[in-house]
Design an enzyme around this catalytic site. Structure first.
Site, PDB file in Angstrom:
ATOM      1  CD  GLU B 140      -2.781   1.120   2.517  1.00 24.02           C
ATOM      2  OE1 GLU B 140      -2.372   0.787   3.468  1.00 24.02           O
ATOM      3  OE2 GLU B 140      -3.754   1.830   2.754  1.00 24.02           O
ATOM      4  CE  LYS B 215      -7.379   1.655   3.459  1.00 18.69           C
ATOM      5  NZ  LYS B 215      -6.325   2.208   4.077  1.00 18.69           N
ATOM      6  CB  CYS B 252      -4.829  -1.216   4.174  1.00 17.99           C
ATOM      7  SG  CYS B 252      -3.862  -1.166   5.695  1.00 17.99           S
TER       8      CYS B 252
END
Lengths: 411, 411
Positions: B140, B215, B252
């Site tokens: 990331e 995300k 994540c």
């Protein structure tokens, strides 16, 4: 077929795959074979920390330990702490889970088999009750062998109504010990055409029946021919508000379904029990993963219970894998354990022996972790309500972006 | 503040909590300290079996191993098999994941910091490319320090458009090695008011940009002050159909959300990458759990990547925990690994060093496990579509059955 019936006592037969024999649990195997400071770090990585420390053990009364020695069952006890709060008192609940093998060969009279299981469980339940356990959960279909592998309908005779003899047996302990008991049975629904279900009965601490929950997801894998006997449950995702906290039951194969775990969380469960019956070759590496993930993702405690031993049946059966007929289901590897919302977990009970795992848990930990990690707040349920509503439509098309330079070929 | 900047080379600093130093990974710690037949059984319990056997390693070309020795990065390679089928050929894809620390101190000029990361990654990407990797994923926000802990907006200067310099840097490798590359960057959306996003760019094996994903779930936990910088993504759950299979990216914190994993599965992903940045004290015991659970529950491969080392920032910051201001985020513990749908998984890369993990995976395993375990078939999505639609309504009331004998008290 070569395997022998695993009777009541502590008979250590070792790993299901035969690679190493005689060890009791992963935790003990590591503790016995690593030097202490390495074990400490391995244990931190594998079981996490609770309030910054390794999980603490609880000393139990001598009555419980002597029962475990006398009857040869594993007995372990741990404590999950939470941080102190200013506005709420700690809400510590003592939870017990019991794993056990069957008691008589499956060739014995059904009535005798059931009574023998009652007899074998009595001292283990007494150990729980005398240790002050508030909520006790038994394994899936604890009152019978897990005979669904055979596809023979005669095992349906073990089924009972929700208020049948197994419930009556447990009600006396609930009353005696002021203990909520979760009893997972093979149910026969007398009022609806005598249909069979896989059902958990929740007995209140006054011996009353609070309610029931029927298994939501039914396996069709390996020798788990349960769909031959009963259908997917019709009781939704009830949370039972007991004297000792809000609990729910995710029965066995339902642990593979994250949405099932989620729904119990949405309804407010603080402890979810997962009474199971599962065998080594199929599921053992999944066993510690799914329950812990559910506890982490849904901010509640999960109590996982699996039966123990190898059950051999009178008539050989095939498994749809091209192999010869055989007469047992494989090794039920026990390994019951409890997972906390902060990603810590207890060691597992024995892979081979009956056992009682007792755990104190401060239920305040659930909301503390919820506030800290913010999973509920950041979950975007509205987005997923839409996703699922869209997915179940017959004309659903997946969201796929294809590389425009990709020459199509049939994959 | 006592921690030193973990520079580019292989600097082994040991456990994040200081309890034991100098070990590289859980797997190696166990292998080095257990006798082989005990290690074999421990390994079976912890990492499962693939087609009935422990995971096999792959021998790589000498060019890759010499790059790893020369530049001091961990290099490991494994192979997931599937059963042979009659109607489909095996679909073996070679996947690579890279974990790395930053290269220059965070006090260096931003432009120099980024260029230094490019330089450091070059030999690792070359090792992947020359090993025949088909799909490569970086960690990331690989092109910058993970500066969101500081809450200082000046780090936004690192952001780039989807076709910015980091993409251009990687496109040359994609073209050179015929390799799909997933690049997780801090994105600035020039066409929509210069807004910042946390975005994965998917670069095709011809060097073209296939698409992007933003995300979906943004953390508000510990020092993860990312919600200060960017909002929840608006790109849904795209699956990218590449020359080497259908892939998706769960960035994540999205790994804590089972519904996020689910949606990528519903859209047909066969490999889901989880580029991450996470630190020891907060999440390390969760790290091996959530990815493996997602792989099991959704019948796809999961590639988990975490950055490495400790990043120290120029200005101290507080963490909302009452403790004094400090200047680092904690130890990013690496430990990148790959999980398979059959519940097996690779050992993890180093906790301390840069690394490249290469894994062959026969994508046929996904559908084989789907057919065997039947999770999709038994999932009752219609029930949960209804549950979630009901839950998101303001007047939702949980399904709770209260013990009628319970005297109400405020819990």
């Amino acid at each position: 077929m070569e395997k022998t019936q695993n009777g009541g006592a502590a008979k250590e037969e070792g790993g299901g795959d035969g690679s190493i024999c005689g060890y009791d649990s992963l935790h003990r195997l590591l503790k016995d074979n690593l030097n202490p400071h390495i074990f400490q770090e391995v244990n931190r990585l594998l079981t996490g920390l609770n309030c910054g420390k390794p999980l603490q053990t609880i000393a139990l009364q001598e009555s419980a330990t002597s029962l475990s020695l006398q009857h040869g069952f594993d007995l372990q006890a741990f404590c999950f702490h939470a941080d102190k709060e200013l506005l709420r008192e700690p809400r510590v609940v003592r939870v017990g889970v019991i794993q056990n093998s069957i008691s008589l060969p499956t060739t014995a009279h059904f009535s005798d088999q059931k009574k023998a299981i009652f007899q074998k469980l009595k001292p283990i339940i007494d150990a729980a009750g005398s240790s002050g356990v508030n909520i006790l959960c038994l394994q899936e279909a604890w009152m019978m062998p897990f005979a669904f592998c055979t596809r023979e309908k005669r095992w349906c005779e073990f089924a009972e109504p929700v208020d049948g003899e197994s419930t009556v047996f447990l009600q006396s302990f609930a009353l005696k010990y002021n203990m909520v008991i979760i009893s997972s049975i093979l149910e026969r629904d007398i009022n609806h055409g005598e249909v069979i279900w896989n059902t958990a009965v929740v007995i209140g601490n006054r011996g009353n029946i609070i309610g029931k929950h029927r298994k939501n997801h039914i396996p069709r894998v390996g020798d788990f021919n349960e769909s031959t006997y009963y259908m997917e449950g019709n009781t939704g995702h009830p949370v039972f508000e007991t004297a000792f906290g809000k609990i729910a039951i995710n029965i066995c194969y339902g642990r593979h379904h994250p949405l099932n775990w989620l729904a119990f969380g949405l309804n407010g469960a603080e402890i979810v029990f997962n009474p199971s019956a599962t065998v080594g070759e199929l599921s053992e590496p999944m066993w510690p993963i799914e329950a812990r993930n559910a506890a982490i993702a849904n901010n509640y405690f999960v109590a996982s219970i699996n039966r123990v031993g190898t059950e051999t049946f009178p008539n050989p059966f095939t498994s749809g894998d091209g192999k010869p007929a055989h007469a047992d289901f494989g090794h039920f590897y026990g390994s019951s354990h409890i997972s906390a919302p902060d990603a810590s977990c207890t060691p597992s009970l024995s892979r081979n022996r009956d056992g009682l795992l007792i755990t104190d848990m401060d239920l305040n930990l659930c909301r503390q972790v919820k506030d800290k990690w913010g999973f509920r707040m950041t979950s975007r349920y509205d987005l997923y309500a839409e996703t699922l509503a869209h997915y179940v439509k017959p004309d659903f098309e997946p969201q796929v972006t294809s590389d425009p330079l990709l020459r199509k070929k049939s994959l």
